[in-house]
Every structure is written in C-alpha cells, then in structure tokens.
Design a protein around this motif. Structure first.
Motif, PDB file in Angstrom:
ATOM      1  N   ASN A   1     -26.605  49.421  49.709  1.00 30.76           N
ATOM      2  CA  ASN A   1     -26.519  50.878  49.700  1.00 30.76           C
ATOM      3  C   ASN A   1     -26.031  51.340  48.343  1.00 30.76           C
ATOM      4  OD1 ASN A   1     -23.462  51.476  49.787  1.00 30.76           O
ATOM      5  ND2 ASN A   1     -23.719  50.049  51.491  1.00 30.76           N
ATOM      6  N   ASP A   2     -26.089  52.646  48.111  1.00 29.33           N
ATOM      7  CA  ASP A   2     -25.834  53.158  46.765  1.00 29.33           C
ATOM      8  C   ASP A   2     -24.356  53.252  46.397  1.00 29.33           C
ATOM      9  OD1 ASP A   2     -25.281  55.204  48.521  1.00 29.33           O
ATOM     10  OD2 ASP A   2     -26.351  56.751  47.397  1.00 29.33           O
ATOM     11  N   LYS A   3     -23.487  52.760  47.307  1.00 29.44           N
ATOM     12  CA  LYS A   3     -22.052  52.734  47.000  1.00 29.44           C
ATOM     13  C   LYS A   3     -21.474  51.329  47.119  1.00 29.44           C
ATOM     14  CE  LYS A   3     -21.421  57.533  48.507  1.00 29.44           C
ATOM     15  NZ  LYS A   3     -22.871  57.765  48.700  1.00 29.44           N
ATOM     16  N   ALA A   4     -22.336  50.340  47.323  1.00 22.34           N
ATOM     17  CA  ALA A   4     -21.890  48.961  47.540  1.00 22.34           C
ATOM     18  C   ALA A   4     -21.312  48.344  46.265  1.00 22.34           C
ATOM     19  CB  ALA A   4     -23.050  48.112  48.045  1.00 22.34           C
ATOM     20  N   THR A   5     -20.395  47.392  46.466  1.00 26.70           N
ATOM     21  CA  THR A   5     -19.802  46.660  45.335  1.00 26.70           C
ATOM     22  C   THR A   5     -19.839  45.149  45.540  1.00 26.70           C
ATOM     23  OG1 THR A   5     -17.593  46.887  46.325  1.00 26.70           O
ATOM     24  CG2 THR A   5     -18.253  48.559  44.712  1.00 26.70           C
ATOM     25  N   ASP A   6     -20.086  44.703  46.755  1.00 25.83           N
ATOM     26  CA  ASP A   6     -20.089  43.267  47.063  1.00 25.83           C
ATOM     27  C   ASP A   6     -21.496  42.844  47.486  1.00 25.83           C
ATOM     28  OD1 ASP A   6     -19.693  40.670  47.843  1.00 25.83           O
ATOM     29  OD2 ASP A   6     -18.218  41.104  49.405  1.00 25.83           O
ATOM     30  N   PHE A   7     -22.079  41.945  46.704  1.00 26.44           N
ATOM     31  CA  PHE A   7     -23.464  41.519  46.955  1.00 26.44           C
ATOM     32  C   PHE A   7     -23.571  40.009  47.148  1.00 26.44           C
ATOM     33  CE2 PHE A   7     -23.101  44.880  43.757  1.00 26.44           C
ATOM     34  CZ  PHE A   7     -23.569  45.954  44.496  1.00 26.44           C
ATOM     35  N   ASN A   8     -22.439  39.328  47.367  1.00 20.76           N
ATOM     36  CA  ASN A   8     -22.447  37.867  47.397  1.00 20.76           C
ATOM     37  C   ASN A   8     -23.329  37.296  48.493  1.00 20.76           C
ATOM     38  OD1 ASN A   8     -20.710  36.473  45.329  1.00 20.76           O
ATOM     39  ND2 ASN A   8     -19.295  38.071  45.992  1.00 20.76           N
ATOM     40  N   ALA A   9     -23.324  37.901  49.673  1.00 21.63           N
ATOM     41  CA  ALA A   9     -24.155  37.380  50.762  1.00 21.63           C
ATOM     42  C   ALA A   9     -25.634  37.510  50.428  1.00 21.63           C
ATOM     43  CB  ALA A   9     -23.833  38.118  52.063  1.00 21.63           C
ATOM     44  N   ILE A  10     -26.014  38.686  49.907  1.00 24.42           N
ATOM     45  CA  ILE A  10     -27.408  38.917  49.513  1.00 24.42           C
ATOM     46  C   ILE A  10     -27.819  37.954  48.417  1.00 24.42           C
ATOM     47  CG2 ILE A  10     -28.956  40.554  48.345  1.00 24.42           C
ATOM     48  CD1 ILE A  10     -27.451  42.805  49.732  1.00 24.42           C
ATOM     49  N   LEU A  11     -26.981  37.851  47.395  1.00 30.78           N
ATOM     50  CA  LEU A  11     -27.345  37.050  46.218  1.00 30.78           C
ATOM     51  C   LEU A  11     -27.320  35.551  46.510  1.00 30.78           C
ATOM     52  CD1 LEU A  11     -25.507  39.076  43.431  1.00 30.78           C
ATOM     53  CD2 LEU A  11     -27.948  39.062  43.952  1.00 30.78           C
ATOM     54  N   THR A  12     -26.445  35.108  47.410  1.00 23.63           N
ATOM     55  CA  THR A  12     -26.427  33.687  47.784  1.00 23.63           C
ATOM     56  C   THR A  12     -27.744  33.307  48.455  1.00 23.63           C
ATOM     57  OG1 THR A  12     -24.024  33.666  48.025  1.00 23.63           O
ATOM     58  CG2 THR A  12     -25.244  31.931  49.154  1.00 23.63           C
ATOM     59  N   SER A  13     -28.228  34.196  49.315  1.00 24.35           N
ATOM     60  CA  SER A  13     -29.517  33.959  49.965  1.00 24.35           C
ATOM     61  C   SER A  13     -30.648  33.953  48.944  1.00 24.35           C
ATOM     62  CB  SER A  13     -29.764  35.047  51.014  1.00 24.35           C
ATOM     63  OG  SER A  13     -31.020  34.888  51.630  1.00 24.35           O
ATOM     64  N   ILE A  14     -30.580  34.879  47.986  1.00 24.33           N
ATOM     65  CA  ILE A  14     -31.615  34.948  46.953  1.00 24.33           C
ATOM     66  C   ILE A  14     -31.582  33.708  46.058  1.00 24.33           C
ATOM     67  CG2 ILE A  14     -32.162  36.150  44.778  1.00 24.33           C
ATOM     68  CD1 ILE A  14     -31.687  38.776  46.286  1.00 24.33           C
ATOM     69  N   LYS A  15     -30.389  33.251  45.715  1.00 26.55           N
ATOM     70  CA  LYS A  15     -30.270  32.064  44.856  1.00 26.55           C
ATOM     71  C   LYS A  15     -30.985  30.870  45.465  1.00 26.55           C
ATOM     72  CE  LYS A  15     -26.953  28.971  42.626  1.00 26.55           C
ATOM     73  NZ  LYS A  15     -25.514  28.631  42.422  1.00 26.55           N
ATOM     74  N   ALA A  16     -30.857  30.709  46.774  1.00 28.30           N
ATOM     75  CA  ALA A  16     -31.489  29.575  47.457  1.00 28.30           C
ATOM     76  C   ALA A  16     -33.011  29.636  47.369  1.00 28.30           C
ATOM     77  CB  ALA A  16     -31.045  29.535  48.913  1.00 28.30           C
ATOM     78  N   ALA A  17     -33.562  30.849  47.223  1.00 34.24           N
ATOM     79  CA  ALA A  17     -35.020  31.013  47.141  1.00 34.24           C
ATOM     80  C   ALA A  17     -35.563  30.775  45.734  1.00 34.24           C
ATOM     81  CB  ALA A  17     -35.407  32.410  47.615  1.00 34.24           C
ATOM     82  N   LYS A  18     -34.686  30.700  44.741  1.00 33.86           N
ATOM     83  CA  LYS A  18     -35.043  30.414  43.352  1.00 33.86           C
ATOM     84  C   LYS A  18     -36.154  31.324  42.799  1.00 33.86           C
ATOM     85  CE  LYS A  18     -33.691  25.554  43.775  1.00 33.86           C
ATOM     86  NZ  LYS A  18     -34.136  24.131  43.657  1.00 33.86           N
ATOM     87  N   PRO A  19     -35.946  32.633  42.815  1.00 28.07           N
ATOM     88  CA  PRO A  19     -36.990  33.530  42.298  1.00 28.07           C
ATOM     89  C   PRO A  19     -37.036  33.531  40.772  1.00 28.07           C
ATOM     90  CG  PRO A  19     -35.053  34.790  42.866  1.00 28.07           C
ATOM     91  CD  PRO A  19     -34.771  33.369  43.287  1.00 28.07           C
ATOM     92  N   ASP A  20     -38.211  33.850  40.244  1.00 29.36           N
ATOM     93  CA  ASP A  20     -38.353  34.046  38.790  1.00 29.36           C
ATOM     94  C   ASP A  20     -37.827  35.414  38.382  1.00 29.36           C
ATOM     95  OD1 ASP A  20     -39.772  31.575  38.507  1.00 29.36           O
ATOM     96  OD2 ASP A  20     -41.593  32.587  39.206  1.00 29.36           O
ATOM     97  N   VAL A  21     -37.977  36.393  39.282  1.00 29.66           N
ATOM     98  CA  VAL A  21     -37.588  37.775  39.000  1.00 29.66           C
ATOM     99  C   VAL A  21     -36.825  38.341  40.195  1.00 29.66           C
ATOM    100  CG1 VAL A  21     -38.466  40.144  38.744  1.00 29.66           C
ATOM    101  CG2 VAL A  21     -39.468  38.281  37.400  1.00 29.66           C
ATOM    102  N   VAL A  22     -35.741  39.055  39.907  1.00 32.93           N
ATOM    103  CA  VAL A  22     -35.058  39.858  40.914  1.00 32.93           C
ATOM    104  C   VAL A  22     -35.266  41.323  40.534  1.00 32.93           C
ATOM    105  CG1 VAL A  22     -32.858  40.514  41.946  1.00 32.93           C
ATOM    106  CG2 VAL A  22     -33.312  38.107  41.402  1.00 32.93           C
TER     107      VAL A  22
END
Length: 378
Positions: free
Chosen positions: A202-223
């Motif tokens: 959301n547009d006021k969020a400050t903690d993204f660790n859960a989202i980013l941990t999941s993304i890291k496992a997917a190994k994307p070229d672009v976020v």
C-alpha cells in the motif's frame, strides 16, 4: 448543459476589488501532507511561480486589470479528502483547478468539478480512467499509463533482455494501472515472458520483507514497482539488505530527484530505470532550463518532478482565459478544449478525451546518486 453553471456563471471566480481589479481564483490541489508531501509542495511551488508571473504581466480583460490568486488545498493523497477539498474549491468559485497529483484523488474529484462546470487540468495523474469518464472539463498535460507503463514494459524485454519479471503495486489507481500496463507492454514483445511474482503493498507501507523474500526466491531479472518514491526508496533499501540485485523499474512516481535520499546507498549505479510522463525536446529545452534556474532561485531547492507541468497547467488555463477575454468557465472552456499553448514542457494540445496529444516520456536512470536522463521517447 453543464449543471449549475448557468445560474452562477457571472459569480464564478471573479470579484471586483476597491481598486477595480478583476480577481481570478485558480485552485491547486496536491498532497501537502502525508508521504508524498514533498511532491505536493513541489507542485504548489510551480503554481506559485505561474501566478506571480501572470500578475507581473498586467493582463487586462477589457477595461479591467486581472489579478490572479492561488487557492491551495491539501488532499493528503487520500480520495475522501480529495473530494472534500474539491467541493471546497467549487464553493470558493475558483475559475479552474490544477490538480490533483494522484490519480486516486483526481478521478473522484473530476466529477465534482465537472458537475460545477469548472475545468480541471492534472499535471501528474496518469491513470487512463481519469480521462475515460467523458467529462469535457477534464484534461492532463502528461502522458497516460498506457504510454508510460507500456514503454517501460517493452524496454524491459527489448533492451534489458529480461526473461523473468516480478511486479509489485501499491493498489492505488496509479500504481495498479501503471503495473498492469507494464505487463501488457512486456508481453507485447514477448508473450512467453515469465511473470514470476505479482505482489501488492500500500502507499503508506514501510516493511516489505515478506514480499521481497518471496520475490528473491523467484530470482527475477527485473522488479517493477507501481507506486511513489516514498515507498520505492525504502523498498530499494530492503532489496539491498536481502541481496536482490535485479533491475528496479517504475513509472514517474518513483522517478524523482528525491529518490536518492529515500533509497540511500541502495540506489546503485544504473540499477533503477524509470520514466517521467513528459519530456522536453529541443525547442523547449532552454525555457525548461530557465524555469528550473528560476525555481531554484525562488525556493532555494531543485525541481523534484511535476512543478514544470503545474506551471504549464496554470499558464494553459490563463492562456484560454486570455483568448476568451473571460474567466467565466462557460466562456473560456471551448478555448481550452482547442488550445495550442507553447509550454516549457512542450506544446500543449488536447485530444477529444482531454489527453495531451503526442505525449512524450523521458527515460531516466541513476548514477552516483543523481538522476541521469537516458532520452525522450514518444
């Protein structure tokens, strides 16, 4: 027939002072508070510069000298607050409105301005829905999300050779819209490209660790992130702490001079690629540079993002009024619909929906902690 206007046309935005000046009120709305307050203040400064310049010209409507006044309202980036201040401007009988910054506030406010017959020019809202409502009083001076997100999506595939992409958006009208258009643009060049993650914040969020941990496992070229710099900067910091080295892309919401401060040493060199929904080509470069120099002298600060577009929006309203020799919206609106204004950000001409014709985009990256232009595209 535009509701309410016929009954109050002569009362709109004009009053005769003791000095016999004609007072013309221009409304400006943006998030002067909240996480995007730095951008709202940047916008307000652009409006102030335009008003000061107009008043220095000594513009006349017939035998009366015109005095422009700016009425600034804070929508906090919140749709409910945005509609409340929109009604406040209607009640104040402003002649026109420049704003809002966020698509999520511009869209609901547009109906209020339309019902009152007041022209609205957004200097920043890019959601396609903003001009899709069919209101003849609704305009914007920047390219829309279809152009912005689509260009970035095609760039990710064609230039960055991305094979896997993760997408995050902040669920606002702007963030979700530009993210959807990014995906469309990427798939238009490679239908088989893998969207390995689609996450939401959301547009006021400050903690993204859960989202980013999941993304890291997917190994994307672009976020890709659809949202504003106040969220994008901290997101970059947390990406670095998790060891995510993917290219970070976004629209004009993150593409600001403030992003280096918000992201700190997580910004990287050429890791971030973004696009501003506008762009200055050769004919306007000097005028735009002059504006930026004048802005710095006036406010002791650099232009952050949208203030040149706010300046042009105010000047475009005033140009239409001068052509009509009237600040009455029922008189000058047809001139605004057919305007051809030479602005500092480019030629401002609107199509039938109120979108700017031949809208440009400017691609940017960041090097050594500073925004670096990559080129202007259409």
């Amino acid at each position: 027939m535009i509701p309410l206007v016929a009954a109050v046309a002569l009362a709109f935005s004009t009053a005769v002072t003791a000095a016999d000046d004609l007072i013309v009120k221009i409304g400006h709305v943006g998030p002067i508070s909240g996480p995007s307050a730095h951008l709202g203040k940047d916008n307000e400064n652009g409006a102030k510069m335009a008003i000061e310049e107009l008043n220095a010209k000594g513009i006349m409507f017939g035998s009366k000298k015109v005095k422009f006044e700016l009425q600034t309202e804070d929508d906090g980036g919140d749709p409910k607050q945005g509609t409340a201040v929109a009604q406040k401007l209607v009640d104040a009988k402003v002649a026109g409105v420049v704003g809002h910054l966020n698509s999520s506030t511009s869209i609901p406010a547009a109906k209020i301005y339309h019902d009152a017959g007041i022209p609205q020019i957004s200097p920043a809202s890019t959601a396609t829905a903003y001009t899709a409502m069919g209101y003849k009083s609704t305009f914007r001076v920047v390219a829309n999300d279809g152009q912005l997100g689509g260009t970035l999506g095609r760039y990710a595939v064609q230039t960055l050779n991305a094979k896997t992409i993760a997408v995050i958006d902040d669920r606002t009208a702007y963030g979700q819209g530009v993210a959807d258009e990014f995906i469309k643009g990427a798939k238009s060049k490679n239908p088989a490209i893998k969207m390995v993650q689609r996450q939401f914040t959301n547009d006021k969020a400050t903690d993204f660790n859960a989202i980013l941990t999941s993304i890291k496992a997917a190994k994307p070229d672009v976020v890709f992130f659809g949202g504003m710099d106040s969220v994008g900067g901290p997101m970059l910091r947390q990406m670095k702490s998790l060891g995510i080295t993917a290219k970070f892309m976004g629209g004009d919401g993150i593409c600001t001079a403030k992003l280096p401060d918000l992201a700190g040493d997580a910004l990287g060199n050429e890791q971030v690629i973004c696009a501003e929904a506008g762009g200055v080509i050769d004919a306007q470069k000097k005028a735009n540079d002059d504006f930026r120099a004048a802005y710095k002298k006036r406010f002791n600060a650099e232009v952050l993002l949208y203030s040149p577009y706010v300046y042009d929006s105010v000047m475009t309203l005033a140009d239409a009024m001068q052509q009509a020799k009237s600040a009455d919206p029922t008189v000058y609106l047809p001139f605004l619909q057919n305007i051809h204004h030479k602005g500092i950000t480019g030629d401002i001409v609107f199509d039938k929906k109120g979108d700017i014709k031949d809208g440009t985009l400017t691609m940017y990256t960041y090097k050594a902690g500073k925004r670096s232009e990559m080129g202007v595209v259409k």
